[in-house]
Motif scaffolding. Structure first.
Motif, mmCIF file in Angstrom:
data_model
loop_
_atom_site.group_PDB
_atom_site.id
_atom_site.type_symbol
_atom_site.label_atom_id
_atom_site.label_comp_id
_atom_site.label_asym_id
_atom_site.label_seq_id
_atom_site.Cartn_x
_atom_site.Cartn_y
_atom_site.Cartn_z
ATOM 1 N N ASP A 146 28.345 41.425 27.477
ATOM 2 C CA ASP A 146 29.591 40.706 27.722
ATOM 3 C C ASP A 146 29.974 40.848 29.189
ATOM 4 O O ASP A 146 30.566 41.841 29.596
ATOM 5 C CB ASP A 146 30.700 41.265 26.829
ATOM 6 C CG ASP A 146 32.011 40.503 26.973
ATOM 7 O OD1 ASP A 146 32.017 39.469 27.669
ATOM 8 O OD2 ASP A 146 33.009 40.948 26.402
ATOM 9 N N THR A 147 29.588 39.844 29.978
ATOM 10 C CA THR A 147 29.934 39.861 31.402
ATOM 11 C C THR A 147 31.142 38.976 31.685
ATOM 12 O O THR A 147 31.587 38.898 32.824
ATOM 13 C CB THR A 147 28.738 39.379 32.262
ATOM 14 O OG1 THR A 147 28.359 38.077 31.825
ATOM 15 C CG2 THR A 147 27.555 40.327 32.132
ATOM 16 N N ASP A 148 31.672 38.324 30.656
ATOM 17 C CA ASP A 148 32.809 37.426 30.849
ATOM 18 C C ASP A 148 34.027 38.167 31.380
ATOM 19 O O ASP A 148 34.752 37.650 32.229
ATOM 20 C CB ASP A 148 33.174 36.714 29.543
ATOM 21 C CG ASP A 148 32.116 35.721 29.107
ATOM 22 O OD1 ASP A 148 31.292 35.343 29.961
ATOM 23 O OD2 ASP A 148 32.119 35.343 27.931
ATOM 24 N N GLN A 149 34.263 39.387 30.888
ATOM 25 C CA GLN A 149 35.437 40.129 31.334
ATOM 26 C C GLN A 149 35.339 40.483 32.813
ATOM 27 O O GLN A 149 36.331 40.438 33.531
ATOM 28 C CB GLN A 149 35.623 41.396 30.500
ATOM 29 C CG GLN A 149 36.010 41.109 29.069
ATOM 30 C CD GLN A 149 36.136 42.380 28.244
ATOM 31 O OE1 GLN A 149 36.023 43.475 28.753
ATOM 32 N NE2 GLN A 149 36.380 42.211 26.958
ATOM 33 N N THR A 159 36.032 37.365 34.737
ATOM 34 C CA THR A 159 37.466 37.067 34.678
ATOM 35 C C THR A 159 38.234 37.949 35.658
ATOM 36 O O THR A 159 39.107 37.476 36.391
ATOM 37 C CB THR A 159 38.007 37.274 33.241
ATOM 38 O OG1 THR A 159 37.319 36.375 32.378
ATOM 39 C CG2 THR A 159 39.501 37.015 33.167
ATOM 40 N N LEU A 160 37.897 39.237 35.701
ATOM 41 C CA LEU A 160 38.563 40.159 36.623
ATOM 42 C C LEU A 160 38.324 39.746 38.065
ATOM 43 O O LEU A 160 39.248 39.736 38.880
ATOM 44 C CB LEU A 160 38.064 41.590 36.389
ATOM 45 C CG LEU A 160 38.643 42.665 37.297
ATOM 46 C CD1 LEU A 160 40.148 42.768 37.113
ATOM 47 C CD2 LEU A 160 37.984 43.999 37.015
ATOM 48 N N GLN A 166 40.453 36.673 38.771
ATOM 49 C CA GLN A 166 41.874 37.015 38.895
ATOM 50 C C GLN A 166 42.149 37.718 40.220
ATOM 51 O O GLN A 166 43.166 37.456 40.871
ATOM 52 C CB GLN A 166 42.313 37.908 37.731
ATOM 53 C CG GLN A 166 42.397 37.177 36.417
ATOM 54 C CD GLN A 166 42.668 38.116 35.253
ATOM 55 O OE1 GLN A 166 42.593 39.326 35.379
ATOM 56 N NE2 GLN A 166 42.986 37.534 34.104
#
Length: 102
Positions: free
Chosen positions: A11-14, A17-18, A21
């Protein structure tokens, strides 16, 4: 995290996202810096120009250089994380096929 096909899913989506942001906050940082500059009086600007670090203009230029370098670094890190994730997924897929005898 495991996917339904027996492979491990990364899961590299987080992380992406960081990174996104963080980069989106650059405008807020620029706005804060602009507010600081507006609130400094002429006397404060003069005092800054006499202290190490130079004039308000020089400090502003340094701030923008550091912000650009930081943003570029965050972008490179995001790309590197994406490549690591892609490599891990590919490796996991190949290993799973070998284990299954495919």
């Amino acid at each position: 995290m495991s996917a339904g096909d027996g492979t491990i899913q990364f899961d590299t989506d987080q992380i992406a996202t960081l990174s996104s942001q963080t980069m989106s906050h650059q405008k807020q940082w620029d706005d804060i810096w602009s507010g600081v500059m507006k609130h400094l009086s002429h006397a404060a600007a003069e005092a800054l120009s006499q202290s190490p670090g130079g004039s308000l203009s020089e400090r502003t230029q340094a701030y923008h250089r550091k912000t650009q370098a930081y943003t570029a670094n965050v972008q490179r890190q995001g790309q590197a994380v994406g490549r690591v994730g892609d490599t891990a997924v590919q490796t996991n897929s190949h290993m799973t096929k070998i284990i299954r005898g495919a």
